[in-house]
Each structure stands twice: as structure tokens, then as C-alpha cells.
Design a protein around this motif. Sequence first.
Motif, mmCIF file in Angstrom:
data_model
loop_
_atom_site.group_PDB
_atom_site.id
_atom_site.type_symbol
_atom_site.label_atom_id
_atom_site.label_comp_id
_atom_site.label_asym_id
_atom_site.label_seq_id
_atom_site.Cartn_x
_atom_site.Cartn_y
_atom_site.Cartn_z
ATOM 1 N N GLN A 140 0.799 -1.240 0.000
ATOM 2 C CA GLN A 140 0.000 0.000 0.000
ATOM 3 C C GLN A 140 0.828 1.285 0.000
ATOM 4 O O GLN A 140 0.292 2.355 -0.288
ATOM 5 C CB GLN A 140 -0.996 -0.013 1.165
ATOM 6 N N GLY A 141 2.128 1.189 0.263
ATOM 7 C CA GLY A 141 2.960 2.393 0.259
ATOM 8 C C GLY A 141 3.434 2.812 -1.113
ATOM 9 O O GLY A 141 4.051 3.870 -1.266
ATOM 10 N N SER A 142 3.169 1.998 -2.112
ATOM 11 C CA SER A 142 3.679 2.282 -3.456
ATOM 12 C C SER A 142 2.554 2.576 -4.434
ATOM 13 O O SER A 142 1.456 2.035 -4.322
ATOM 14 C CB SER A 142 4.465 1.072 -3.974
ATOM 15 N N ALA A 143 2.843 3.422 -5.415
ATOM 16 C CA ALA A 143 1.877 3.667 -6.490
ATOM 17 C C ALA A 143 1.819 2.473 -7.440
ATOM 18 O O ALA A 143 0.876 2.336 -8.216
ATOM 19 C CB ALA A 143 2.270 4.922 -7.262
ATOM 20 N N GLU A 144 2.827 1.601 -7.382
ATOM 21 C CA GLU A 144 2.833 0.415 -8.245
ATOM 22 C C GLU A 144 1.960 -0.664 -7.619
ATOM 23 O O GLU A 144 2.213 -1.090 -6.494
ATOM 24 C CB GLU A 144 4.262 -0.134 -8.396
ATOM 25 N N PRO A 145 0.931 -1.130 -8.336
ATOM 26 C CA PRO A 145 0.080 -2.173 -7.756
ATOM 27 C C PRO A 145 0.827 -3.500 -7.589
ATOM 28 O O PRO A 145 1.756 -3.776 -8.340
ATOM 29 C CB PRO A 145 -1.065 -2.325 -8.775
#
Length: 480
Positions: A219-224
Motif C-alpha cells: 500500500q505504500g507504493s503507487a505500483e500495484p
Amino acid sequence: MQILTDKMPASQVQTDALIVPVFEDAKETRFGAGDLAEAGEIAGKSLELTLLHHVPGVAATRVLLAGAGKADKFTSAELRKLVAAAVRFLRGKSVKKVAFEPDAAHAGPDFVSAAVEGAILGNYEPDRLKTADPKKSLEEFTVVGSGQELETAARRGQILAEAQNFTRDLVNEPANLLPPLKLAASARQMAEQYKLDCEVLEQSQMQALGMGALLGVAQGSAEPPALIVLRYRPEQAGSHAHLGLVGKGVTFDTGGISIKPSEGMEKMKYDMAGGAAMIGAMRALAQLKPPIPVTAFIPCVENMPGSRAQRPGDIVTAMSGKTIEVLNTDAEGRLILADALAYARQQGCTHLVDAATLTGAIVVALGHLNVGLFANDDGMRDRVLHAAKAEGERMWPMPLDDDYKEYLKSAFADLGNIGGRWGGAITAAMFLKEFAGETPWVHLDIAGTAWLDDAKPFLAKGPTGLPVRTLVRLAMEWKD
Ligand code: BES
Ligand code: ZN
Ligand code: ZN
């Protein structure tokens, strides 16, 4: 690189360079080696390389006398390294075609495979993104000899080493070019090419499955995130066993909110080396066709400190139902593996192996020369150790006694995700053990062995591709 066999006598093979192993104790007198030994120029010491030109009676343009050390210590692992070192030496000299004749005492299938592997692994250079001065590489490697057994062994070596190099390519890819969904796309493309079944679970499916530990990291990344599942099924299964291969696929590990120091952080692109090894192993298995079903599970995430990132102290619920207090967001590998192990069990795997760049502590314990091996089952441990030994991938058994579990106590959840100061590789493995449950399982901590900081004569700097060969042998030689 093309792999060929040639039934001509070695002296008659037309090639740019003929590699001839020279042992320390046995006096090689062919190919001009006798005079050189007499003159004290060569001793046959391991990896000592001497290049000769225009050797009388030899069709090859050059002969490379390759020091092989003591004959009775010469294992297939030594041969792999020797051929790799020879190839790396020769390709710097604009040599394109190389031939090699196994000596009679070391010519069994494992030696032939190892020679081919050495050639392909030694020829590898992680320079895909360099636009100037690419390293020269060999085009052709010929094993001198003939027969079905030799052909089969050479093909096996080629499949293994190409799979290992495929893993190395994935590991070396920078994180901007290979985020989770791209890694999944690479796996899918490989699966189409080699006729494996491939499924990629996306975020919503993971939510439905209750994979709170994995999703908390993502959840901390924009990358799913993505959970890659690769399936191999034999035409006729000869046993009830179903091997599950679970690999850590953190495409970049900043540490999250418990952020890492900047020095050396660029290396954290290799935090998906365990996952890449599973993808590489599946590529080889699809071609070699083991007798049992094998399924690989690769949870892929980017561990970033974004505004939605999980915080130290957050409590997540894993797919197994256990609650975990995230005391350190940098201990993320075990969180994503917890859900992947639970899913692998749910999918019917009867035996599990995971590989992960899990802890800095394993590097403290074993350096860069041995994989740390942990198991909840002696039989499974011995299977993996046996395969590793045969493949020259060194692994060392580590303890997992029940009382280490105390180190993972949390005041507010079932488990904390870190232990105290000591035994960090063991507490990480102990955490995973909670999610392997009763299923026979081996955990391989490859943090010290998946990446080579300085080139060796036989291996380029960068990703090593461990432990692809061990995993392939484990599945190929499976007996109940
Ligand atoms: N990916 C790292 C482990 C690692 C360290 C791999 C060095 C390769 C080289 C892992 O996610 C991590 O950060 N582990 C922590 C655990 C700690 C917070 C308990 C570590 O080893 O420091
Ligand atoms: Zn980490
Ligand atoms: Zn990590």
C-alpha cells in the motif's frame, strides 16, 4: 550461444580455441603441455590459464591449457567454474568458437552438463542497457564426444544455464523498468513460450482472499502488487506430491517508513531474486518435464514509504487468520511470503520451498558463500541439501528450534514481524514457519548469495541466478 557436439578427435576439431584441462598431479603431455610443465610455466593449479597458438597437429587455431587442480578433487562444480573462467578469458580475445573435450575420468552426464553450463554462464554479461562498448561474447561451444547420453546431458546443461541467465536478467533489471506488473508480464510471456499455465492475481483478488500481510506492504507504493502463479503439470503424475516454489518478489526495497540508509540502496533492486529464481526454475522445468506437478508462487510488491504506506505499529491480518504487528516495515519479505505460503498450501501443495533475499543477518552468519537453509522437516531438508550439493550451489543448515518463537512475541497481536537484536535470519525463518504449518517446507535465505559484489574469473559482477539449478534438480529427481 549455440551448443554443438562433435565426434571428431579433439585434435581435429576446427575451432578458434580448444580448451584442455590440465591436472596438477597427472602429467599432461599432449598439446605442448609437457614442455611447459617441465619449464615450470604451468602447474595445473585451479583456474590457471595458458593460451598457446599454432600447436602442431591440432586443427584448432589456439589451445587453452586450463588448470584443473587435483584430479581427485575435480567435481562437476569445479569443471563448471573452469569452463566459465576459460570462456570469460577467451571472449576478450575475439574468439567466437570454442571446443572442449571432457577427460575420460570426468566425462559422465553431470560433467558434460556442467561444462555446457559453465560456457553459457561464463558468457553472460549484465550489460543490456549499455549503449557503448558491449563486451564481446562467444557464439559457439562444442563438446567433443558422441552418443545419446552426451547429447541429452548437453541439452540439459543448456536448458539449465539459459534458465539461470534468464533469472539473472530479471534480477538485474532496474526497479523503474521492472515493477510488479512488468515482472508478472515477463513471467506470462515466458509461460506462453514454454507452455506453462500462468495466472496473475491482482489487488482485488488478494483482498478477497484476505491477504492483509501482503497488501499492507504494497500500500505504500503507487505500483500495484501482483501474485504470479505458474503451473506445470506432468502428463502422468507418478506420485501424490505437489511441489510449491514460493519466491520473494520485492521489486525494490526502500525499507518503507522504517527507511534504509541511502548507501547501497541501489542494490535493493535484487530483492526479487528469490521470485526470479522460481520463474527461471519453471522455465527449465517446462522443458525438462519432471514427474511431479510443480507450481510457483511469486508475491510481487514495491516496498515504498508513500503517504499510504503502513506504519510501524500497524496490525494486519494475514490470509491464515493470524494477526501481525508490523514493528519494522523493512521486514517486509516475511509479510508477503506469509500470505504466499498460505495460498500455496490452499492450492494443494504438499511440499514447499521458498527462496528469499530475506535478511542481512544471514550475510553476517554465512558470508557470501553459502545459502542459509531452514526446514521444518528433516526429509525435505535432506532432499534440498542433496540437490544443492550435486549442483555445486552451497547451502548450510540453520536451526529452527521451537523456543526461537519467543523472540517474535508481540504485546498486541499474535506475532511481531521482527525478533530482537540476535539471530535475525533465524527469527525471520521462524516467522515463515508459522505460515508453512504442517506442510514439509524449506526456506532458503539467499540475501548473501544472489548477488556478487565483485566479478570472479568465472562469473560476472551482479546477479548469480542461485538457486535455480538446485530447484530444478529437486523436482527432476523427485521420488516419494
Ligand atoms: N531485503 C532485506 C534483506 C537484505 C539485506 C537483502 C541486505 C540483501 C542484502 C530485507 O527486507 C530487510 O530489510 N531485512 C531487515 C530485517 C530487519 C528489519 C529485522 C534486515 O535484514 O536488516
Ligand atoms: Zn526490507
Ligand atoms: Zn527486502
